[in-house]
Design a protein around this motif. Structure first.
Motif, PDB file in Angstrom:
ATOM      1  N   ASP A  81       0.661  -1.172  -0.077  1.00  0.00           N
ATOM      2  CA  ASP A  81       0.053  -0.138  -0.078  1.00  0.00           C
ATOM      3  C   ASP A  81       1.092   1.235   0.218  1.00  0.00           C
ATOM      4  O   ASP A  81       0.690   2.246  -0.710  1.00  0.00           O
ATOM      5  CB  ASP A  81      -0.791  -0.147   1.361  1.00  0.00           C
ATOM      6  N   HIS A  82       1.810   1.085   0.816  1.00  0.00           N
ATOM      7  CA  HIS A  82       2.621   2.630   0.906  1.00  0.00           C
ATOM      8  C   HIS A  82       3.376   2.729  -0.462  1.00  0.00           C
ATOM      9  O   HIS A  82       3.610   3.689  -0.982  1.00  0.00           O
ATOM     10  CB  HIS A  82       3.953   2.156   2.038  1.00  0.00           C
ATOM     11  N   MET A  83       4.086   1.584  -0.734  1.00  0.00           N
ATOM     12  CA  MET A  83       4.869   1.805  -2.127  1.00  0.00           C
ATOM     13  C   MET A  83       4.030   2.081  -3.333  1.00  0.00           C
ATOM     14  O   MET A  83       4.422   2.879  -4.027  1.00  0.00           O
ATOM     15  CB  MET A  83       5.662   0.494  -2.436  1.00  0.00           C
ATOM     16  N   PHE A  84       2.840   1.504  -3.506  1.00  0.00           N
ATOM     17  CA  PHE A  84       1.927   1.820  -4.483  1.00  0.00           C
ATOM     18  C   PHE A  84       1.567   3.082  -4.295  1.00  0.00           C
ATOM     19  O   PHE A  84       1.444   3.854  -5.464  1.00  0.00           O
ATOM     20  CB  PHE A  84       0.869   0.749  -4.344  1.00  0.00           C
ATOM     21  N   TRP A  85       1.145   3.446  -3.172  1.00  0.00           N
ATOM     22  CA  TRP A  85       0.553   4.992  -3.146  1.00  0.00           C
ATOM     23  C   TRP A  85       1.329   6.062  -3.464  1.00  0.00           C
ATOM     24  O   TRP A  85       1.093   7.245  -3.867  1.00  0.00           O
ATOM     25  CB  TRP A  85      -0.566   5.053  -2.196  1.00  0.00           C
ATOM     26  N   PHE A  86       2.608   5.904  -2.896  1.00  0.00           N
ATOM     27  CA  PHE A  86       3.506   6.920  -2.995  1.00  0.00           C
ATOM     28  C   PHE A  86       3.804   7.306  -4.496  1.00  0.00           C
ATOM     29  O   PHE A  86       3.923   8.449  -4.941  1.00  0.00           O
ATOM     30  CB  PHE A  86       4.950   6.372  -2.676  1.00  0.00           C
ATOM     31  N   MET A 140      -5.147   5.667   2.545  1.00  0.00           N
ATOM     32  CA  MET A 140      -4.820   4.444   3.644  1.00  0.00           C
ATOM     33  C   MET A 140      -5.550   4.727   4.718  1.00  0.00           C
ATOM     34  O   MET A 140      -5.115   4.335   5.947  1.00  0.00           O
ATOM     35  CB  MET A 140      -3.315   4.135   3.753  1.00  0.00           C
ATOM     36  N   PHE A 141      -6.488   5.429   4.605  1.00  0.00           N
ATOM     37  CA  PHE A 141      -7.180   6.043   5.940  1.00  0.00           C
ATOM     38  C   PHE A 141      -7.907   4.896   6.754  1.00  0.00           C
ATOM     39  O   PHE A 141      -7.963   4.903   8.045  1.00  0.00           O
ATOM     40  CB  PHE A 141      -8.283   7.179   5.768  1.00  0.00           C
ATOM     41  N   SER A 148      -2.232   9.780  14.306  1.00  0.00           N
ATOM     42  CA  SER A 148      -1.696  11.110  14.089  1.00  0.00           C
ATOM     43  C   SER A 148      -0.918  11.206  12.642  1.00  0.00           C
ATOM     44  O   SER A 148      -0.931  12.597  12.014  1.00  0.00           O
ATOM     45  CB  SER A 148      -0.392  11.154  15.198  1.00  0.00           C
ATOM     46  N   LEU A 149      -0.657  10.115  12.123  1.00  0.00           N
ATOM     47  CA  LEU A 149      -0.250   9.960  10.584  1.00  0.00           C
ATOM     48  C   LEU A 149      -1.331  10.556   9.757  1.00  0.00           C
ATOM     49  O   LEU A 149      -1.153  11.148   8.728  1.00  0.00           O
ATOM     50  CB  LEU A 149       0.361   8.694  10.289  1.00  0.00           C
ATOM     51  N   LEU A 150      -2.633   9.968  10.190  1.00  0.00           N
ATOM     52  CA  LEU A 150      -3.706  10.148   9.426  1.00  0.00           C
ATOM     53  C   LEU A 150      -3.863  11.601   9.341  1.00  0.00           C
ATOM     54  O   LEU A 150      -4.208  12.128   8.142  1.00  0.00           O
ATOM     55  CB  LEU A 150      -4.847   9.385   9.878  1.00  0.00           C
ATOM     56  N   GLU A 151      -3.955  12.182  10.465  1.00  0.00           N
ATOM     57  CA  GLU A 151      -4.147  13.554  10.511  1.00  0.00           C
ATOM     58  C   GLU A 151      -3.161  14.343   9.620  1.00  0.00           C
ATOM     59  O   GLU A 151      -3.459  15.593   8.949  1.00  0.00           O
ATOM     60  CB  GLU A 151      -3.908  14.155  12.059  1.00  0.00           C
ATOM     61  N   ALA A 152      -1.901  14.113   9.784  1.00  0.00           N
ATOM     62  CA  ALA A 152      -0.674  14.576   8.964  1.00  0.00           C
ATOM     63  C   ALA A 152      -1.128  14.689   7.554  1.00  0.00           C
ATOM     64  O   ALA A 152      -1.156  15.748   6.714  1.00  0.00           O
ATOM     65  CB  ALA A 152       0.618  14.217   9.402  1.00  0.00           C
ATOM     66  N   PHE A 153      -1.484  13.394   6.990  1.00  0.00           N
ATOM     67  CA  PHE A 153      -1.854  13.326   5.643  1.00  0.00           C
ATOM     68  C   PHE A 153      -3.008  13.999   5.079  1.00  0.00           C
ATOM     69  O   PHE A 153      -3.184  14.512   4.167  1.00  0.00           O
ATOM     70  CB  PHE A 153      -2.079  12.085   5.281  1.00  0.00           C
ATOM     71  N   VAL A 204     -11.799  17.481  -1.805  1.00  0.00           N
ATOM     72  CA  VAL A 204     -11.765  17.957  -0.657  1.00  0.00           C
ATOM     73  C   VAL A 204     -12.411  17.420   0.692  1.00  0.00           C
ATOM     74  O   VAL A 204     -12.168  17.021   1.535  1.00  0.00           O
ATOM     75  CB  VAL A 204     -12.242  19.546  -0.382  1.00  0.00           C
ATOM     76  N   PHE A 205     -13.656  17.056   0.206  1.00  0.00           N
ATOM     77  CA  PHE A 205     -14.550  16.014   1.026  1.00  0.00           C
ATOM     78  C   PHE A 205     -13.745  14.664   1.236  1.00  0.00           C
ATOM     79  O   PHE A 205     -13.726  14.260   2.443  1.00  0.00           O
ATOM     80  CB  PHE A 205     -15.852  15.580   0.324  1.00  0.00           C
ATOM     81  N   ASN A 206     -13.120  14.132   0.229  1.00  0.00           N
ATOM     82  CA  ASN A 206     -12.340  13.154   0.522  1.00  0.00           C
ATOM     83  C   ASN A 206     -11.036  12.988   1.418  1.00  0.00           C
ATOM     84  O   ASN A 206     -10.786  12.141   1.831  1.00  0.00           O
ATOM     85  CB  ASN A 206     -11.871  12.235  -0.756  1.00  0.00           C
ATOM     86  N   SER A 207     -10.544  14.215   1.388  1.00  0.00           N
ATOM     87  CA  SER A 207      -9.487  14.497   2.296  1.00  0.00           C
ATOM     88  C   SER A 207      -9.671  14.352   3.778  1.00  0.00           C
ATOM     89  O   SER A 207      -8.842  13.942   4.586  1.00  0.00           O
ATOM     90  CB  SER A 207      -8.619  15.765   1.982  1.00  0.00           C
ATOM     91  N   SER A 208     -11.124  14.547   4.235  1.00  0.00           N
ATOM     92  CA  SER A 208     -11.473  14.560   5.256  1.00  0.00           C
ATOM     93  C   SER A 208     -11.525  12.900   5.953  1.00  0.00           C
ATOM     94  O   SER A 208     -12.017  12.330   5.234  1.00  0.00           O
ATOM     95  CB  SER A 208     -12.578  15.226   5.871  1.00  0.00           C
ATOM     96  N   ILE A 209     -10.856  12.786   6.847  1.00  0.00           N
ATOM     97  CA  ILE A 209     -10.834  11.452   7.796  1.00  0.00           C
ATOM     98  C   ILE A 209     -11.912  11.038   7.984  1.00  0.00           C
ATOM     99  O   ILE A 209     -12.472   9.908   7.585  1.00  0.00           O
ATOM    100  CB  ILE A 209      -9.782  11.221   9.027  1.00  0.00           C
TER     101      ILE A 209
END
Ligand SMILES: [Cu+2]
Length: 635
Positions: A81-86, A140-141, A148-153, A204-209
Motif C-alpha cells: 500500500d505504501h509503495m503503490f500509493w507513493f 490508506m485512511f 497522528s499519521l492520518l491527521e498529517a496526511f 476536499v470532501f475525501n481528504s477529511s478522515i
C-alpha cells in the motif's frame, strides 16, 4: 517494468529538450503553459515511476524467487500500500496536468487575453507537484495506521487544494474582459475547467478522515475520481486534439459536428458520473445488488455511459473524414501565439523551413541556418532520415521485453530475451562505433547549444530518477526494520550473517574503481589516450572483481541456508545487492563499449562526452553502495 523504464527515458528526453534546446529568446517564462505542465509531468514521472519500479521489483522477486516482502507479517499488504500509493497519487497528476495545461493555453488563445497571473500559476503547479508526494496515505485512511499519521496526511491533502484553487481562479480571470470565440476547442476547454472544479470540490470532501471513512469504497469516490481525471484531464486533451487538428493535417474539421460532439459529451459525462455521488452508500466493484433505491440511479448512469461512449464516435467520424476531405485550413486558424502556428500545416520535416525562430518582445523572426540554406544541396531530407534510422533500439526493447516476461514465464524466454538483448546492444554499439550517426551529431553541434551539456543534463536527470528508485527500496528496508519490532522478528545483528570483512573489501574495490574512473575522465578531457585506456581497464577490472566477490558471497550464504525466502532480512539483502549488481553489470557493458572506442582512438580532443556521462553513472553506482554497505553489514 519495461513501460516504466521507457517512460523514465522519455522523461529525460522531454526535460533535456525543454531546458536545453529552446529557440533563442524563448525564455522559460515565455513557454506555453502546456510545455510548463509537461515539465512538471516529467518531473513527477521521473520521481514516481522509479519508485513504482521498486515496488514491482519486490513483487516480481516475491513471485519468481520466493522472497517474502509481501507474504511476511513484517511487510505484508501494508508495505505494498505504501509503495503503490507513493507512486499512485503523483501518477494521477501525470494524467491530469497535460490536459490541464492545454485548457489554460486555450482559454487564453480563444479569449485573446494573456494568461492571467502566469507567474503565479507556474509556481503553483510546482507546489502542487511537490505536495503530491506527501499525500499518499490519504488512500490508506482505513488501513489502521496510526491516527497522528492520518491527521498529517489529512492536512497535506487539504493544502494541495490551495495551489489548484489559485490556478482555477487565474483561469477564470483570464476570460474576464476577453473577446471570447467559442470554437470547439474552446468549448472543450471551458467544459474541462468546469468539470475539474466539481472534481476538485469533491476531492476536499475525501481528504477529511471522517468523510473518507464513510465514502471509502463507494461510488462517491468513483464519481470524484472521474470528474478530475476524465473531466479535467481527458476533456482538456480532447480540446487539444481539435485545436491542433488543422496543424496536424492541414485541414479543418466540421465545426458543427464538433459542437454536437461537445453537447453529447457533456450531457453523457454528467449523466454518467454525477449520479455516482448520490450512490455514496453503494459499494463499488459490484455488478449486482438488491437495494431498490440504487436501481433508478444506476439506470440513468447506464444511459449516460452509452451517450458518453457513443458521442466519441461523432468525433472520430468527424476527424477521420475531415483529415482527407475537410476544407484546407489556414496556417493559423485560431490566432494562436505559440511557434507552431508560424509554420505551414502540416509542419514540414525539421519544422522551421525559414530557419531558427528567434523570439523577442516585438515578435518572432527567423534566422537562416546552414541546414535551411544548404540542407537540400548535399543531402536530401529523405536521405538524412535514413541516416538517422537504426533498427537496433527496437531490438533492444524487444529483447528486454522478452527477458522480463521470461522472469515469470521460465528459462527459455529469459534466455531468448537476454540473447536478443545482447546481440542488439552489440549491434548498436558496433553501428555507433562505425560513426553511422556522425551526421546527427554534427547537426546537434550546429545548434547553438553545446552537445555535451545536453548529455550530462540527461544523465543527471537519470540519476535523479535512480535516487527515487533506490530511495523507495531504502524506504521499504526502513519499513521492514521498524515493523520487525512489532511482529517479534529479530533482525540479524552486524556480523551475524554477513562477513563485514568481505563487504568492506568490496567497498574498497568499488570506491577505488570510482577513483580510476575520475582519472579516466580527467585523461579524456586532456585527450591523453594512454592514461584513458589504462584507467578504463582498471575500472573494468575492479568492477568485475566486485561482481566476482559478490557472487562468492551469495554462494557462501546459500550454502549456510540463508536464502531468498529465509526471512525479510534475507529478502532485502538479496534484492538490494541484486539490483545494485545489475547496475554494476550494466556499467561494465557500457565500459566495454568505451574501451573498444578508446582503443580505436575514438576520444580525440573535445570528444570526451561519453566518458564524462559514464563517469556520472559510475559515481552514482558507487554512491549507492556507500549507502548499502552500512545498511546491510554494519547496522
Ligand atoms: Cu491521492
Amino acid at each position: 517494468m519495461l513501460l516504466m523504464a521507457s517512460s523514465i527515458v522519455s522523461t529525460v528526453n522531454f526535460l533535456v529538450t525543454i531546458f536545453r534546446l529552446r529557440a533563442p529568446g524563448m525564455s522559460l517564462m515565455r513557454l506555453p503553459l502546456f510545455t510548463w505542465c509537461w515539465i512538471f509531468t516529467s518531473l513527477l514521472m521521473l520521481w514516481a515511476f522509479p519508485a513504482f519500479v521498486s515496488a514491482l521489483s519486490l513483487l516480481v522477486s516475491d513471485r519468481a524467487l520466493g522472497t517474502v516482502f509481501f507474504t511476511s507479517p513484517e511487510g505484508g499488504s501494508l508495505l505494498w500500500d505504501h509503495m503503490f500509493w507513493f507512486f499512485g497519487h503523483p501518477e494521477v497528476y501525470v494524467l491530469l496536468l497535460p490536459g490541464f495545461g492545454i485548457t489554460g493555453d486555450l482559454l487564453s488563445t480563444f479569449s485573446r487575453r494573456p494568461l492571467y497571473a502566469k507567474r503565479i500559476i507556474i509556481p503553483c503547479l510546482g507546489l502542487a507537484s511537490i505536495l503530491s508526494f506527501t499525500v499518499w496515505a490519504h488512500h490508506m485512511f482505513m488501513t489502521g495506521i496510526s491516527q497522528s499519521l492520518l491527521e498529517a496526511f489529512n492536512i497535506t491533502t487539504e493544502l494541495i487544494s490551495i495551489p489548484f484553487g489559485i490556478i482555477v481562479l487565474a483561469y477564470i480571470l483570464t476570460l474576464r474582459g476577453g473577446s471570447i470565440r467559442f470554437a470547439t476547442p474552446m468549448l472543450f476547454a471551458v467544459g474541462s475547467l468546469s468539470l475539474f472544479i466539481i472534481g476538485g470540490v469533491t476531492g476536499v470532501f475525501n481528504s477529511s478522515i471522517a468523510l473518507d471513512t464513510a465514502f471509502r469504497g463507494t461510488f462517491w469516490v468513483v464519481g470524484h475520481f472521474h470528474y478530475t481525471i476524465v473531466g479535467g484531464g481527458l476533456t482538456g486533451l480532447f480540446a487539444g486534439l481539435y485545436y491542433w487538428f488543422p496543424k496536424m493535417t492541414g485541414r479543418m474539421y466540421s465545426e458543427r459536428l464538433g459542437r454536437i460532439h461537445f453537447v453529447a459529451y457533456m450531457v453523457g459525462f454528467n449523466l454518467l458520473y454525477f449520479p455516482m455521488h448520490l450512490l455514496y452508500d453503494m459499494p463499488r466493484r459490484v455488478y449486482t445488488y438488491d437495494v431498490a433505491a440504487w436501481g433508478t440511479i444506476n439506470f440513468w448512469i447506464t444511459i449516460g455511459g452509452f451517450i458518453f461512449g457513443i458521442s466519441q464516435l461523432i468525433m472520430f467520424g468527424n476527424l477521420l473524414w475531415s483529415a482527407r476531405r475537410g476544407p484546407v485550413a489556414d496556417q493559423d486558424p485560431w490566432g494562436g501565439y505559440s511557434l507552431e502556428w508560424g509554420v505551414p500545416s502540416p509542419p514540414p520535416e525539421f519544422n522551421f523551413p525559414g530557419g531558427v525562430p528567434v523570439i523577442s518582445a516585438s515578435g518572432v523572426t527567423y534566422r537562416p541556418t546552414a541546414m535551411a540554406n544548404g540542407g537540400h544541396g548535399h543531402a536530401g531530407h529523405g536521405e538524412y532520415s535514413e541516416e538517422h534510422w537504426s533498427r537496433w533500439p527496437i531490438l533492444v526493447a524487444a529483447g528486454a521485453g522478452i527477458a522480463l516476461w521470461g522472469v515469470l514465464m521460465g528459462l527459455p524466454a529469459l534466455l531468448l530475451g537476454t540473447g536478443i538483448l545482447a546481440v542488439a546492444l552489440g549491434g548498436w554499439g558496433h553501428e555507433s562505433l562505425r560513426g553511422r550517426h556522425d551526421v546527427a551529431e554534427a547537426i546537434g553541434e550546429r545548434w547553438p547549444f553545446e552537445r555535451l551539456e545536453n548529455l550530462s543534463l540527461g544523465m543527471w536527470l537519470f540519476v535523479f530518477g535512480e535516487i527515487a528508485f533506490f530511495g523507495a527500496l531504502f524506504g521499504a528496508y526502513l519499513f521492514l526494520r521498524m515493523n520487525s519490532s512489532l511482529t517479534g522478528f529479530v533482525w540479524p545483528a552486524p556480523g551475524e550473517v554477513h562477513s563485514i570483512y568481505l563487504g568492506g573489501f568490496n567497498t574498497i574495490l568499488l570506491v577505488t574503481s570510482g577513483l580510476t574512473m575520475v582519472l579516466a575522465v580527467t585523461f579524456a578531457r586532456r585527450g591523453a589516450q594512454l592514461g584513458l585506456r589504462v584507467c578504463l581497464i582498471a575500472t573494468f577490472v575492479l568492477g568485475a572483481l566486485f561482481m566476482v566477490n559478490k557472487a562468492l558471497e551469495w554462494r557462501e550464504l546459500f550454502q549456510a541456508n540463508f536464502t531468498f525466502s529465509t526471512n525479510v532480512a534475507a529478502s532485502m539483502y538479496y534484492v538490494l545487492t541484486g539490483v545494485h549488481g545489475a547496475h554494476v553489470i550494466a556499467g561494465l557493458t557500457a565500459l566495454l563499449y568505451l574501451l573498444v572506442k578508446a582503443f580505436r582512438g575514438g576520444f580525440g580532443p573535445g570528444k570526451s562526452g561519453s566518458v564524462e556521462i559514464f563517469g556520472i553513472y559510475w559515481g552514482m553506482v558507487d554512491a549507492v553502495w556507500v549507502f548499502l554497505f552500512p545498511l546491510l553489514y554494519l547496522l
